[in-house]
Design an enzyme around this catalytic site. Sequence first.
Site, PDB file in Angstrom:
ATOM      1  N   SER A 175      44.341  42.592  51.260  1.00 41.88           N
ATOM      2  CA  SER A 175      43.789  42.796  49.926  1.00 41.88           C
ATOM      3  C   SER A 175      42.288  42.583  49.990  1.00 41.88           C
ATOM      4  O   SER A 175      41.825  41.476  50.280  1.00 41.88           O
ATOM      5  CB  SER A 175      44.415  41.814  48.937  1.00 41.88           C
ATOM      6  OG  SER A 175      43.696  41.823  47.724  1.00 41.88           O
ATOM      7  N   HIS A 231      44.683  47.423  50.669  1.00 40.18           N
ATOM      8  CA  HIS A 231      45.326  47.190  49.381  1.00 40.18           C
ATOM      9  C   HIS A 231      44.224  46.900  48.361  1.00 40.18           C
ATOM     10  O   HIS A 231      43.506  45.906  48.480  1.00 40.18           O
ATOM     11  CB  HIS A 231      46.290  46.003  49.515  1.00 40.18           C
ATOM     12  CG  HIS A 231      47.077  45.695  48.284  1.00 40.18           C
ATOM     13  ND1 HIS A 231      48.291  46.292  47.999  1.00 40.18           N
ATOM     14  CD2 HIS A 231      46.843  44.835  47.257  1.00 40.18           C
ATOM     15  CE1 HIS A 231      48.765  45.807  46.862  1.00 40.18           C
ATOM     16  NE2 HIS A 231      47.905  44.927  46.382  1.00 40.18           N
ATOM     17  N   ASP A 248      43.184  46.089  44.615  1.00 35.64           N
ATOM     18  CA  ASP A 248      43.700  45.541  43.363  1.00 35.64           C
ATOM     19  C   ASP A 248      42.871  46.012  42.181  1.00 35.64           C
ATOM     20  O   ASP A 248      41.695  45.661  42.057  1.00 35.64           O
ATOM     21  CB  ASP A 248      43.687  44.015  43.420  1.00 35.64           C
ATOM     22  CG  ASP A 248      44.726  43.462  44.374  1.00 35.64           C
ATOM     23  OD1 ASP A 248      45.920  43.773  44.179  1.00 35.64           O
ATOM     24  OD2 ASP A 248      44.364  42.729  45.316  1.00 35.64           O
ATOM     25  N   MET A 307      42.555  45.862  38.179  1.00 35.17           N
ATOM     26  CA  MET A 307      42.984  45.117  36.997  1.00 35.17           C
ATOM     27  C   MET A 307      42.157  45.560  35.793  1.00 35.17           C
ATOM     28  O   MET A 307      40.960  45.795  35.921  1.00 35.17           O
ATOM     29  CB  MET A 307      42.802  43.610  37.211  1.00 35.17           C
ATOM     30  CG  MET A 307      43.456  43.068  38.463  1.00 35.17           C
ATOM     31  SD  MET A 307      43.212  41.281  38.619  1.00 35.17           S
ATOM     32  CE  MET A 307      43.652  41.040  40.352  1.00 35.17           C
ATOM     33  N   HIS A 351      46.816  49.045  43.770  1.00 33.88           N
ATOM     34  CA  HIS A 351      47.809  48.268  43.017  1.00 33.88           C
ATOM     35  C   HIS A 351      47.299  48.198  41.591  1.00 33.88           C
ATOM     36  O   HIS A 351      46.388  47.437  41.275  1.00 33.88           O
ATOM     37  CB  HIS A 351      47.954  46.881  43.649  1.00 33.88           C
ATOM     38  CG  HIS A 351      48.894  45.991  42.913  1.00 33.88           C
ATOM     39  ND1 HIS A 351      48.972  44.635  43.172  1.00 33.88           N
ATOM     40  CD2 HIS A 351      49.807  46.234  41.923  1.00 33.88           C
ATOM     41  CE1 HIS A 351      49.880  44.086  42.369  1.00 33.88           C
ATOM     42  NE2 HIS A 351      50.394  45.038  41.607  1.00 33.88           N
ATOM     43  N   MET A 367      47.296  47.085  38.272  1.00 36.76           N
ATOM     44  CA  MET A 367      47.707  46.054  37.315  1.00 36.76           C
ATOM     45  C   MET A 367      47.070  46.388  35.968  1.00 36.76           C
ATOM     46  O   MET A 367      46.128  45.736  35.506  1.00 36.76           O
ATOM     47  CB  MET A 367      47.289  44.676  37.833  1.00 36.76           C
ATOM     48  CG  MET A 367      48.106  44.240  39.038  1.00 36.76           C
ATOM     49  SD  MET A 367      47.495  42.720  39.799  1.00 36.76           S
ATOM     50  CE  MET A 367      46.420  43.413  41.062  1.00 36.76           C
ATOM     51  N   MET A 413      56.169  41.297  43.591  1.00 34.57           N
ATOM     52  CA  MET A 413      55.103  40.300  43.488  1.00 34.57           C
ATOM     53  C   MET A 413      55.660  38.908  43.761  1.00 34.57           C
ATOM     54  O   MET A 413      56.682  38.518  43.207  1.00 34.57           O
ATOM     55  CB  MET A 413      54.467  40.338  42.098  1.00 34.57           C
ATOM     56  CG  MET A 413      53.632  41.575  41.813  1.00 34.57           C
ATOM     57  SD  MET A 413      52.228  41.759  42.941  1.00 34.57           S
ATOM     58  CE  MET A 413      51.254  40.296  42.539  1.00 34.57           C
ATOM     59  N   GLY A 424      47.275  39.046  38.775  1.00 31.13           N
ATOM     60  CA  GLY A 424      46.056  38.856  38.000  1.00 31.13           C
ATOM     61  C   GLY A 424      45.409  37.503  38.106  1.00 31.13           C
ATOM     62  O   GLY A 424      44.336  37.280  37.558  1.00 31.13           O
ATOM     63  N   PHE A 425      46.037  36.585  38.823  1.00 36.20           N
ATOM     64  CA  PHE A 425      45.468  35.252  38.995  1.00 36.20           C
ATOM     65  C   PHE A 425      45.358  34.944  40.476  1.00 36.20           C
ATOM     66  O   PHE A 425      46.315  35.139  41.223  1.00 36.20           O
ATOM     67  CB  PHE A 425      46.353  34.179  38.348  1.00 36.20           C
ATOM     68  CG  PHE A 425      46.556  34.344  36.873  1.00 36.20           C
ATOM     69  CD1 PHE A 425      45.684  33.776  35.962  1.00 36.20           C
ATOM     70  CD2 PHE A 425      47.628  35.076  36.386  1.00 36.20           C
ATOM     71  CE1 PHE A 425      45.881  33.924  34.593  1.00 36.20           C
ATOM     72  CE2 PHE A 425      47.836  35.232  35.019  1.00 36.20           C
ATOM     73  CZ  PHE A 425      46.953  34.647  34.129  1.00 36.20           C
ATOM     74  N   GLY A 426      44.225  34.413  40.900  1.00 40.47           N
ATOM     75  CA  GLY A 426      44.058  34.040  42.294  1.00 40.47           C
ATOM     76  C   GLY A 426      44.511  32.612  42.543  1.00 40.47           C
ATOM     77  O   GLY A 426      44.690  31.811  41.627  1.00 40.47           O
ATOM     78  N   GLY A 427      44.711  32.301  43.829  1.00 41.48           N
ATOM     79  CA  GLY A 427      44.952  30.926  44.232  1.00 41.48           C
ATOM     80  C   GLY A 427      46.311  30.360  43.877  1.00 41.48           C
ATOM     81  O   GLY A 427      46.501  29.149  43.852  1.00 41.48           O
ATOM     82  N   ASP A 472      53.426  40.753  47.915  1.00 43.77           N
ATOM     83  CA  ASP A 472      52.012  40.499  47.632  1.00 43.77           C
ATOM     84  C   ASP A 472      51.884  39.203  46.845  1.00 43.77           C
ATOM     85  O   ASP A 472      52.460  39.069  45.771  1.00 43.77           O
ATOM     86  CB  ASP A 472      51.440  41.672  46.821  1.00 43.77           C
ATOM     87  CG  ASP A 472      49.982  41.472  46.419  1.00 43.77           C
ATOM     88  OD1 ASP A 472      49.324  40.561  46.952  1.00 43.77           O
ATOM     89  OD2 ASP A 472      49.511  42.236  45.558  1.00 43.77           O
ATOM     90  N   GLY A 473      51.120  38.266  47.420  1.00 43.95           N
ATOM     91  CA  GLY A 473      50.817  37.035  46.711  1.00 43.95           C
ATOM     92  C   GLY A 473      51.135  35.805  47.534  1.00 43.95           C
ATOM     93  O   GLY A 473      52.302  35.478  47.748  1.00 43.95           O
ATOM     94  N   GLY A 474      50.113  35.148  48.042  1.00 44.48           N
ATOM     95  CA  GLY A 474      50.318  33.930  48.812  1.00 44.48           C
ATOM     96  C   GLY A 474      50.959  34.147  50.169  1.00 44.48           C
ATOM     97  O   GLY A 474      51.547  33.222  50.735  1.00 44.48           O
ATOM     98  N   GLY A 515      45.768  38.396  51.438  1.00 43.89           N
ATOM     99  CA  GLY A 515      44.376  38.320  51.028  1.00 43.89           C
ATOM    100  C   GLY A 515      43.605  37.319  51.845  1.00 43.89           C
ATOM    101  O   GLY A 515      43.158  37.607  52.962  1.00 43.89           O
TER     102      GLY A 515
END
Length: 221
Positions: free
Chosen positions: A10, A35, A37, A39, A69, A71, A140, A145-148, A174-176, A196
Site C-alpha cells: 500500500s 495497492h 488507497d 478515500m 481500493h 473506499m 478487510m 479509513g483508519f491507520g495504525g 488488507d490491514g495490519g 503497508g
Amino acid sequence: MPVQAKIGPSILNADLSNLAAESQKLLDNGADYLHLDVMDGTFVPNLTFGHPMVKSLRNKIKTAFFETHMMVQNPEQWIEPMADAGVNLYTFHVEPVQDVVRVSRQVQESGMKVGLAIKPGTEVQDLEKYLSIADVVLVMTVEPGFGGQSFMADMMPKVKWLRENYPNLDIEVDGGVGPKTIHCCAEAGANMIVSGTAVVGASDQSQVIKELRDVVHSYLK
C-alpha cells in the site's frame, strides 16, 4: 490456473511527495502490484488522492499492475476517470452500492478487472451472488479509513470460507498484514497480500516481500 501469491504494498504509507520513486523502488524490490488507497472523506472519514495523482503515477510507471481500493460512497463516479488513469483492478466496497452487478459490469466495460471489498462488519456470504462477476475479493482485516489498527484475526473465517467454496478465486487481505500476521492469512487461503508499513517502512523491503510471498507459497502448494 491455480492462484498465485502476489504481494501488493500500500503506497499510502510511502512518501507521497516522492511517490513515483517510492513506488518504483517497491516494484524493483519485488512487489507484484501497487495497492492505491482512494478515500473520499464520506464512506470513510479520511481523504487521500484521486485519479489525477493515479494518472501522474501511471505516466511515470508504465507497466506495473495498479489496484485502486475505492473506499468511496459512490464508486460509479470514478470508474471512467480511473480507467483513463490506467488502473488495472478497480476494487470497490459493496456496502454503499445498490446494484453491485451493474457497477461491476461498468468496471468491466471500462477495461478494468473487478474487485469486491467488504468491511469487517459485513458477512462474506453477502458476496455470494456476485462472485461470478468478481476477479478479486478483498477481505478487510481492519476498519477501512483508519491507520495504525491491529490486525483482526477473527476475519480469517471469511477468507477460509471463500477459499473452500471458490478455490480459484483471488482472495486479498488488507490491514495490519506483515511478517507477524502473514501465516494466519496464508493458512486461511489468502493469496493477494496488501501490506503497508511492514513493507514500505522496512529497512530491507525485498527481504520482507520475499518472506511474505514464501509463506503464501508454502500454503498454496
